[in-house]
Design a protein around this motif. Sequence first.
Motif, PDB file in Angstrom:
ATOM      1  N   GLU A   1       0.827  -1.206   0.000  1.00 18.06           N
ATOM      2  CA  GLU A   1       0.000   0.000   0.000  1.00 18.06           C
ATOM      3  C   GLU A   1       0.862   1.258   0.000  1.00 18.06           C
ATOM      4  O   GLU A   1       0.590   2.205  -0.736  1.00 18.06           O
ATOM      5  CB  GLU A   1      -0.942  -0.003   1.208  1.00 18.06           C
ATOM      6  CG  GLU A   1      -1.819   1.208   1.324  1.00 18.06           C
ATOM      7  CD  GLU A   1      -2.821   1.369   0.191  1.00 18.06           C
ATOM      8  OE1 GLU A   1      -3.259   2.515  -0.054  1.00 18.06           O
ATOM      9  OE2 GLU A   1      -3.159   0.368  -0.469  1.00 18.06           O
ATOM     10  N   LEU A   2       1.915   1.263   0.810  1.00 17.09           N
ATOM     11  CA  LEU A   2       2.810   2.424   0.842  1.00 17.09           C
ATOM     12  C   LEU A   2       3.537   2.593  -0.489  1.00 17.09           C
ATOM     13  O   LEU A   2       3.709   3.727  -0.964  1.00 17.09           O
ATOM     14  CB  LEU A   2       3.810   2.291   1.988  1.00 17.09           C
ATOM     15  CG  LEU A   2       3.231   2.440   3.391  1.00 17.09           C
ATOM     16  CD1 LEU A   2       4.298   2.132   4.434  1.00 17.09           C
ATOM     17  CD2 LEU A   2       2.661   3.822   3.600  1.00 17.09           C
TER      18      LEU A   2
ATOM     19  N   GLU B   1       3.276   5.816  -2.981  1.00 18.10           N
ATOM     20  CA  GLU B   1       4.491   6.502  -3.429  1.00 18.10           C
ATOM     21  C   GLU B   1       4.536   6.578  -4.954  1.00 18.10           C
ATOM     22  O   GLU B   1       4.917   7.599  -5.522  1.00 18.10           O
ATOM     23  CB  GLU B   1       5.719   5.774  -2.901  1.00 18.10           C
ATOM     24  CG  GLU B   1       7.019   6.466  -3.192  1.00 18.10           C
ATOM     25  CD  GLU B   1       7.169   7.777  -2.442  1.00 18.10           C
ATOM     26  OE1 GLU B   1       7.879   8.663  -2.942  1.00 18.10           O
ATOM     27  OE2 GLU B   1       6.572   7.918  -1.360  1.00 18.10           O
ATOM     28  N   ALA B   2       4.131   5.496  -5.626  1.00 21.21           N
ATOM     29  CA  ALA B   2       4.109   5.491  -7.085  1.00 21.21           C
ATOM     30  C   ALA B   2       3.099   6.505  -7.614  1.00 21.21           C
ATOM     31  O   ALA B   2       3.365   7.198  -8.598  1.00 21.21           O
ATOM     32  CB  ALA B   2       3.779   4.091  -7.600  1.00 21.21           C
ATOM     33  N   GLU B   3       1.945   6.614  -6.980  1.00 18.51           N
ATOM     34  CA  GLU B   3       0.945   7.607  -7.392  1.00 18.51           C
ATOM     35  C   GLU B   3       1.482   9.015  -7.207  1.00 18.51           C
ATOM     36  O   GLU B   3       1.271   9.886  -8.060  1.00 18.51           O
ATOM     37  CB  GLU B   3      -0.347   7.427  -6.602  1.00 18.51           C
ATOM     38  CG  GLU B   3      -1.161   6.221  -6.987  1.00 18.51           C
ATOM     39  CD  GLU B   3      -2.404   6.044  -6.120  1.00 18.51           C
ATOM     40  OE1 GLU B   3      -2.616   6.884  -5.202  1.00 18.51           O
ATOM     41  OE2 GLU B   3      -3.129   5.085  -6.365  1.00 18.51           O
ATOM     42  N   LYS B   4       2.157   9.242  -6.104  1.00 17.25           N
ATOM     43  CA  LYS B   4       2.716  10.559  -5.836  1.00 17.25           C
ATOM     44  C   LYS B   4       3.786  10.902  -6.876  1.00 17.25           C
ATOM     45  O   LYS B   4       3.814  12.024  -7.385  1.00 17.25           O
ATOM     46  CB  LYS B   4       3.332  10.599  -4.440  1.00 17.25           C
ATOM     47  CG  LYS B   4       3.749  11.981  -3.996  1.00 17.25           C
ATOM     48  CD  LYS B   4       4.455  11.966  -2.653  1.00 17.25           C
ATOM     49  CE  LYS B   4       3.501  11.592  -1.551  1.00 17.25           C
ATOM     50  NZ  LYS B   4       4.157  11.678  -0.209  1.00 17.25           N
ATOM     51  N   ASN B   5       4.640   9.942  -7.223  1.00 14.64           N
ATOM     52  CA  ASN B   5       5.671  10.178  -8.242  1.00 14.64           C
ATOM     53  C   ASN B   5       5.051  10.436  -9.603  1.00 14.64           C
ATOM     54  O   ASN B   5       5.549  11.257 -10.371  1.00 14.64           O
ATOM     55  CB  ASN B   5       6.640   8.998  -8.298  1.00 14.64           C
ATOM     56  CG  ASN B   5       7.534   8.926  -7.085  1.00 14.64           C
ATOM     57  OD1 ASN B   5       7.716   9.925  -6.381  1.00 14.64           O
ATOM     58  ND2 ASN B   5       8.082   7.759  -6.818  1.00 14.64           N
ATOM     59  N   ALA B   6       3.977   9.729  -9.908  1.00 15.46           N
ATOM     60  CA  ALA B   6       3.305   9.930 -11.192  1.00 15.46           C
ATOM     61  C   ALA B   6       2.704  11.335 -11.275  1.00 15.46           C
ATOM     62  O   ALA B   6       2.724  11.968 -12.334  1.00 15.46           O
ATOM     63  CB  ALA B   6       2.224   8.887 -11.390  1.00 15.46           C
ATOM     64  N   GLN B   7       2.172  11.830 -10.174  1.00 10.95           N
ATOM     65  CA  GLN B   7       1.618  13.190 -10.161  1.00 10.95           C
ATOM     66  C   GLN B   7       2.703  14.227 -10.377  1.00 10.95           C
ATOM     67  O   GLN B   7       2.518  15.193 -11.109  1.00 10.95           O
ATOM     68  CB  GLN B   7       0.897  13.454  -8.829  1.00 10.95           C
ATOM     69  CG  GLN B   7      -0.401  12.727  -8.688  1.00 10.95           C
ATOM     70  CD  GLN B   7      -1.031  12.964  -7.311  1.00 10.95           C
ATOM     71  OE1 GLN B   7      -0.418  13.547  -6.438  1.00 10.95           O
ATOM     72  NE2 GLN B   7      -2.246  12.475  -7.143  1.00 10.95           N
ATOM     73  N   TYR B   8       3.876  14.040  -9.740  1.00 10.81           N
ATOM     74  CA  TYR B   8       4.975  14.987  -9.916  1.00 10.81           C
ATOM     75  C   TYR B   8       5.497  14.966 -11.336  1.00 10.81           C
ATOM     76  O   TYR B   8       5.824  16.007 -11.898  1.00 10.81           O
ATOM     77  CB  TYR B   8       6.118  14.684  -8.941  1.00 10.81           C
ATOM     78  CG  TYR B   8       5.795  15.071  -7.523  1.00 10.81           C
ATOM     79  CD1 TYR B   8       5.243  16.301  -7.209  1.00 10.81           C
ATOM     80  CD2 TYR B   8       6.074  14.198  -6.482  1.00 10.81           C
ATOM     81  CE1 TYR B   8       4.944  16.647  -5.899  1.00 10.81           C
ATOM     82  CE2 TYR B   8       5.800  14.529  -5.180  1.00 10.81           C
ATOM     83  CZ  TYR B   8       5.238  15.759  -4.888  1.00 10.81           C
ATOM     84  OH  TYR B   8       4.964  16.090  -3.600  1.00 10.81           O
TER      85      TYR B   8
END
Length: 80
Positions: A64-65, A69-76
């Motif tokens: 889950e973490l 983190e992958a979603e956050k990196n994709a947004q950036y």
Amino acid sequence: MQPFSQAGLLGIHLVASTFVGALIGWYLDKWLETKPTFFLIFLIFGIIAGFKNMYMETKKIQRELDRQEAEKNAQYKSKD
């Protein structure tokens, strides 16, 4: 926040599994009059099950973490 609340359950998994295993062994020993054979066997099974549950829960939390983190990196990356 949810993975951190799940992490609080890790100790409960270990204690509950150990307690259930010991309780089953105690009742079997009482019923079959074989003290402390089944108590020790099921206590060990309970401890093993508790650690297995903790391991599985930890892996689920880590997945889950990693997903977050992958979603956050994709947004950036999409902002660049």
